[in-house]
Design a protein around this motif. Structure first.
Motif, PDB file in Angstrom:
ATOM      1  N   GLN A  57       2.620  21.418  69.207  1.00  0.00           N
ATOM      2  CA  GLN A  57       2.349  20.807  67.912  1.00  0.00           C
ATOM      3  C   GLN A  57       0.862  20.537  67.738  1.00  0.00           C
ATOM      4  O   GLN A  57       0.128  20.478  68.724  1.00  0.00           O
ATOM      5  CB  GLN A  57       3.136  19.517  67.764  1.00  0.00           C
ATOM      6  N   GLN A  67       1.452  18.744  59.703  1.00  0.00           N
ATOM      7  CA  GLN A  67       2.474  17.830  60.196  1.00  0.00           C
ATOM      8  C   GLN A  67       2.479  17.804  61.714  1.00  0.00           C
ATOM      9  O   GLN A  67       2.597  18.839  62.369  1.00  0.00           O
ATOM     10  CB  GLN A  67       3.856  18.266  59.688  1.00  0.00           C
ATOM     11  N   ASN A  69       4.152  15.504  65.009  1.00  0.00           N
ATOM     12  CA  ASN A  69       5.034  14.442  65.476  1.00  0.00           C
ATOM     13  C   ASN A  69       4.326  13.650  66.569  1.00  0.00           C
ATOM     14  O   ASN A  69       3.560  14.218  67.344  1.00  0.00           O
ATOM     15  CB  ASN A  69       6.331  15.028  66.030  1.00  0.00           C
TER      16      ASN A  69
END
Length: 109
Positions: A57, A67, A69
C-alpha cells in the motif's frame, strides 16, 4: 543499526517484545506513490538484525491522496511471524532482513 526510539511502538508477539516504527514522512518515491510503504521492526531487549517490511500500500502521507490503510498492530504481528518462519533471527546481529509483501502494489507511474 538500531531503530530510533522516538515514535517507535512496542508490540509483544508470542511472548517476545519488539519495537516497530513507521517513517512519519514518506521518502520522495513513496510521496509520489512510486514505491510502497515500508516499516521496520527490531527485538526490543537487545537490538540485533532489523526487519524491514515492504507493504502493498502507499504511504499514508503521499502527495496525491492515494488511499492508504493504516498499519495495524495485527499486521505487524503477522509480518513478524512470517519473517520468523522465513528465517529472521532478531537476537543476532547482521544485515537487515527484508520481507517483501508488496504483491499487488499499484504505482502511480
Amino acid at each position: 543499526m538500531a531503530l530510533v526510539k522516538k515514535s517507535s511502538r512496542r508490540i509483544t508477539v508470542d511472548g517476545t517484545t519488539y519495537r516497530w516504527r513507521l517513517r512519519g514522512r514518506p521518502t520522495y518515491d513513496q510521496a509520489l506513490v512510486w514505491s510502497p510503504l515500508t516499516y521496520a521492526v527490531e527485538y526490543a531487549e537487545t537490538p540485533g538484525t532489523t526487519l524491514v517490511i515492504t507493504t502493498n500500500q502507499p504511504h499514508p502521507s503521499n502527495w496525491f491522496g492515494a488511499q492508504a490503510n493504516p498499519v495495524l498492530p495485527s499486521d505487524v504481528a503477522d509480518s513478524i511471524r512470517t519473517a520468523r518462519h522465513n528465517g529472521w533471527t532478531p537476537e543476532n546481529p547482521g544485515s537487515p532482513f527484508h520481507l517483501d509483501q508488496s504483491e499487488g502494489f499499484v504505482s502511480s507511474l
